[in-house]
Design an enzyme around this catalytic site. Structure first.
Site, PDB file in Angstrom:
ATOM      1  N   GLN A  43       0.806  -1.227   0.094  1.00 53.70           N
ATOM      2  CA  GLN A  43      -0.090   0.012  -0.155  1.00 53.70           C
ATOM      3  C   GLN A  43       0.839   1.110   0.030  1.00 53.70           C
ATOM      4  O   GLN A  43       2.029   1.337   0.528  1.00 53.70           O
ATOM      5  CB  GLN A  43      -0.989   0.013   1.436  1.00 53.70           C
ATOM      6  N   HIS A  70       1.125  -4.535   3.155  1.00 53.57           N
ATOM      7  CA  HIS A  70      -0.167  -4.816   3.800  1.00 53.57           C
ATOM      8  C   HIS A  70      -0.197  -6.264   4.355  1.00 53.57           C
ATOM      9  O   HIS A  70      -0.542  -6.623   5.448  1.00 53.57           O
ATOM     10  CB  HIS A  70      -1.348  -4.336   3.250  1.00 53.57           C
ATOM     11  N   PHE A 120      -0.543  -4.921  14.206  1.00 56.09           N
ATOM     12  CA  PHE A 120      -0.688  -5.294  12.752  1.00 56.09           C
ATOM     13  C   PHE A 120      -0.080  -6.449  12.250  1.00 56.09           C
ATOM     14  O   PHE A 120      -0.799  -7.164  11.358  1.00 56.09           O
ATOM     15  CB  PHE A 120      -0.207  -4.014  12.020  1.00 56.09           C
ATOM     16  N   HIS A 123      -2.274  -9.293  13.418  1.00 52.15           N
ATOM     17  CA  HIS A 123      -3.505  -9.673  12.933  1.00 52.15           C
ATOM     18  C   HIS A 123      -3.115 -10.393  11.387  1.00 52.15           C
ATOM     19  O   HIS A 123      -4.031 -11.210  11.053  1.00 52.15           O
ATOM     20  CB  HIS A 123      -4.249  -8.344  12.573  1.00 52.15           C
ATOM     21  N   GLU A 124      -2.345  -9.730  10.728  1.00 47.75           N
ATOM     22  CA  GLU A 124      -1.894 -10.267   9.616  1.00 47.75           C
ATOM     23  C   GLU A 124      -1.563 -11.885   9.468  1.00 47.75           C
ATOM     24  O   GLU A 124      -1.779 -12.777   8.541  1.00 47.75           O
ATOM     25  CB  GLU A 124      -0.991  -9.679   8.805  1.00 47.75           C
ATOM     26  N   LYS A 127      -4.866 -13.915  10.776  1.00 44.38           N
ATOM     27  CA  LYS A 127      -5.872 -13.861   9.629  1.00 44.38           C
ATOM     28  C   LYS A 127      -5.355 -14.915   8.506  1.00 44.38           C
ATOM     29  O   LYS A 127      -6.173 -15.679   8.026  1.00 44.38           O
ATOM     30  CB  LYS A 127      -6.438 -12.655   9.529  1.00 44.38           C
ATOM     31  N   HIS A 128      -4.297 -14.354   7.957  1.00 41.10           N
ATOM     32  CA  HIS A 128      -3.684 -14.925   6.734  1.00 41.10           C
ATOM     33  C   HIS A 128      -2.603 -15.846   6.657  1.00 41.10           C
ATOM     34  O   HIS A 128      -2.805 -16.845   6.235  1.00 41.10           O
ATOM     35  CB  HIS A 128      -3.469 -13.686   5.876  1.00 41.10           C
TER      36      HIS A 128
HETATM   37  P1  AMP Z   1      -6.908  -7.709   6.337  1.00 45.97           P
HETATM   38  O1  AMP Z   1      -7.822  -7.813   7.390  1.00 45.97           O
HETATM   39  O2  AMP Z   1      -5.849  -8.244   6.303  1.00 45.97           O
HETATM   40  O3  AMP Z   1      -7.655  -7.422   5.165  1.00 45.97           O
HETATM   41  O4  AMP Z   1      -6.606  -6.081   6.660  1.00 45.97           O
HETATM   42  C1  AMP Z   1      -7.429  -4.961   6.906  1.00 45.97           C
HETATM   43  C2  AMP Z   1      -6.890  -4.363   8.633  1.00 45.97           C
HETATM   44  O5  AMP Z   1      -5.656  -4.067   8.330  1.00 45.97           O
HETATM   45  C3  AMP Z   1      -7.910  -3.216   8.825  1.00 45.97           C
HETATM   46  O6  AMP Z   1      -8.213  -3.371  10.239  1.00 45.97           O
HETATM   47  C4  AMP Z   1      -6.833  -2.128   8.453  1.00 45.97           C
HETATM   48  O7  AMP Z   1      -7.210  -1.079   9.319  1.00 45.97           O
HETATM   49  C5  AMP Z   1      -5.685  -2.730   8.840  1.00 45.97           C
HETATM   50  N1  AMP Z   1      -4.669  -1.910   8.075  1.00 45.97           N
HETATM   51  C6  AMP Z   1      -4.133  -2.003   6.947  1.00 45.97           C
HETATM   52  N2  AMP Z   1      -3.247  -1.317   6.689  1.00 45.97           N
HETATM   53  C7  AMP Z   1      -2.694  -0.959   7.821  1.00 45.97           C
HETATM   54  C8  AMP Z   1      -1.489  -0.169   8.207  1.00 45.97           C
HETATM   55  N3  AMP Z   1      -0.530   0.288   7.252  1.00 45.97           N
HETATM   56  N4  AMP Z   1      -1.241  -0.254   9.364  1.00 45.97           N
HETATM   57  C9  AMP Z   1      -2.105  -0.852  10.202  1.00 45.97           C
HETATM   58  N5  AMP Z   1      -3.329  -1.280  10.195  1.00 45.97           N
HETATM   59  C10 AMP Z   1      -3.374  -1.560   8.635  1.00 45.97           C
END
Ligand code: AMP
Length: 235
Positions: A43, A70, A120, A123-124, A127-128
């Protein structure tokens, strides 16, 4: 002819084998839906920040003016994707301590309030990343993403084609052509709306084979919502 009863030890052995086969079947199906390819998603931070929601720089300071990662997302050929595949395989910062400084640079958090990136990345991964564990472990997942970012070299490729983050509007077609020239394959582009309502270059989806090494043709493109000319804001 009368059948002799099977010896007890043999029966127990058979039960054990059946149980093992059953377990493998069951475990296989929970991790099961083996994915087909990755979307490697980068991104443009200038576009992430130029929205009504704004952004917050990470605790380590403003990231470089470069595309940030991302995520690396396992996908199926039909466009659907698995998620949250293994809650037991949780994110563990200590397993990627050697990658942290490169992750801060290449995979920066921009969410508010300011963070160190762990939220972050967690989460990634959860989830993935956990859906790619047949191919990559936690360390491999983050290392692969960093390697792919270097290999893609998106910003330089765009600059070489005269496309720079200078608030100008550029033809979507020329952006796509430029990236295709560098990557060797068509990519998906997603736009968002800036504070002034303009369509702006936000995310680039590159397709990668399931081992995480080669760029490939996308079996399915993400939906982009871009105008024919899009703004490339500075950061
Ligand atoms: P995903 O669930 O993998 O599709 O990612 C979406 C989530 O990632 C959302 O909560 C976004 O706010 C978060 N997100 C995307 N880009 C960033 C970033 N550069 N920093 C922190 N959170 C992010």
């Amino acid at each position: 002819m009368t059948m002799k009863p099977l010896p007890l030890r043999f029966v127990l052995f058979l039960l054990l084998v059946c149980n093992a086969v059953f377990q493998i079947g069951v475990l296989g199906s929970t991790n099961s839906e083996e994915f087909d390819f990755f979307f490697f998603v980068q991104q443009w931070p200038g576009s992430y920040c130029d929205t009504k929601n704004h952004c917050c720089y990470p605790k380590s300071g403003k990231p470089a003016a470069d595309f940030g990662i991302h995520g690396l997302w396992p996908n199926y050929n039909d466009g659907s994707y698995p998620s949250n595949c293994n809650p037991e395989n949780s994110f563990d910062k200590s397993e990627i301590s050697d990658l942290l400084s490169n992750l801060e640079k290449g995979w920066p958090t921009l969410a508010c309030p300011s963070g160190d990136g762990v939220k972050f990345w967690t989460h990634e991964w959860e989830k993935h990343g956990t859906c790619s564990e047949s191919q990559l472990d936690l360390h491999g997942y983050f290392e692969t993403a960093l390697t792919l970012k270097k290999k893609a070299n998106l910003l330089q490729t765009l600059k070489d084609a005269g496309i720079k983050p200078d608030y100008e509007f550029y033809d979507m077609e020329s952006i796509k052509e430029a990236i295709k020239g560098g990557i060797g394959h068509e990519v998906g582009i997603q736009c968002n709306h800036g504070t002034s309502g303009n369509s702006q270059l936000f995310q680039v989806f590159i397709c990668v084979d399931k081992s995480g090494t080669e760029f490939v043709e996308c079996p399915k493109m993400p939906r982009g919502r871009c105008a024919s000319k899009v703004q490339f804001p500075s950061f």
